[in-house]
Enzyme design. Structure first.
Site, PDB file in Angstrom:
ATOM      1  CD  GLU A 178      34.528  37.944  29.906  1.00 62.20           C
ATOM      2  OE1 GLU A 178      33.769  37.015  30.230  1.00 62.20           O
ATOM      3  OE2 GLU A 178      35.744  37.773  29.618  1.00 62.20           O
ATOM      4  N   GLY A 212      31.377  33.954  29.087  1.00 61.15           N
ATOM      5  CA  GLY A 212      30.556  33.062  29.891  1.00 61.15           C
ATOM      6  C   GLY A 212      30.616  31.626  29.426  1.00 61.15           C
ATOM      7  CD  GLU A 270      32.992  33.877  33.284  1.00 61.40           C
ATOM      8  OE1 GLU A 270      33.580  34.709  33.998  1.00 61.40           O
ATOM      9  OE2 GLU A 270      31.871  34.087  32.771  1.00 61.40           O
ATOM     10  CB  ALA A 320      27.198  37.325  28.621  1.00 64.53           C
TER      11      ALA A 320
END
Length: 258
Positions: free
Chosen positions: A132, A109, A112, A66
């Protein structure tokens, strides 16, 4: 002019390649990039000429996570307003097969995003991970759920709780990646597989994807019933008649999606 955050390519008939294009940030998933990815995937889902979608980055990064700068000072309300979960769901709901072509970093992300694709073609030296925990948060795009499902609880918890990275070769050996190939072959191999799938009956391909994914969350008997009904449904298509006639006549089939 500002460069587009997502490039759309047509490397072969029936194949649409969506290339993340924020090289200055290692393709970090800004909100603008997430929204553009959702828009282009929805467009591909609705386009009968598109049979397979490939998502790729560049040689340095698939997506390094992210965009931390966008969220560092966000409040709980700010994070809720971003609607990231809805964007992930929209990406995952593509009716066409989606192949991730992963080179370089696929972290947070980015990992993911690869996890929600139907296939992952990884560079042997790609770097996957969910780091994270190292910045005081947890994954929020499915990492705690899809990574466990992909590689098992105990392996997944090692990476989730430490934030450690693992290679594309390790991802393949653990079952996260479909294939691990040399770095310079990743995009070409993903497109090659996409072309192979694009040559098949799009109706059968879509039914197969739908049944396989829905069945993952169903008891076995319910999944088998769903599979059987989808099989029977395909016998009302011209593609089924063409495919079986071609098999009997020993010729390549020509599927029209009807």
């Amino acid at each position: 002019m500002t460069a587009p955050v997502l490039l759309v390519e047509e490397p072969a008939p029936g194949v649409r390649l969506l290339r993340l294009n924020r090289p200055e940030a290692r393709n970090a998933l800004s909100m603008a990039l997430r929204r553009e990815l959702v828009r282009c995937i929805a467009q591909a889902s609705d386009d009968a000429a598109v049979r397979v979608v490939v998502i790729a980055g560049n040689e340095r990064a698939f997506a390094a996570g992210a965009d931390i700068k966008e969220m560092a000072n966000a409040s709980t309300v700010d994070m809720m307003a971003r609607g990231v979960l809805g964007l992930w769901r929209a990406t995952a709901s593509c009716t066409k097969p989606v192949i991730a072509a992963v080179r370089g970093y696929a972290l947070g992300g980015g990992c993911e995003l690869a996890l929600l694709c139907d296939m992952v073609i990884a560079s042997e030296t790609a770097r996957f991970g969910q780091p994270e925990i190292r910045i005081g948060i947890i994954p929020g795009g499915g990492g705690t759920q899809r990574l466990v499902a992909a590689i098992g609880k105990h392996r997944a918890m090692k990476y989730l709780l430490t934030g450690a990275m693992f290679s594309g070769r390790e991802a393949f050996e653990m079952g996260l990646a479909s294939e691990a190939v040399p770095d310079d072959q990743v995009d070409a191999r993903a497109v090659e597989l996409a072309c192979e799938i694009a040559a098949l009956s799009p109706l059968a391909v879509q039914q197969l994807k739908d049944v396989a994914l829905r069945g993952m969350d169903l008891p076995l008997d319910a999944g088998l019933a769903l599979e059987t009904k989808a099989l029977h449904l395909l016998f009302s298509t011209e593609d089924q008649k063409e495919g079986m006639a071609a098999f009997i006549e020993k010729r390549p089939p020509k599927f029209e999606g009807r």
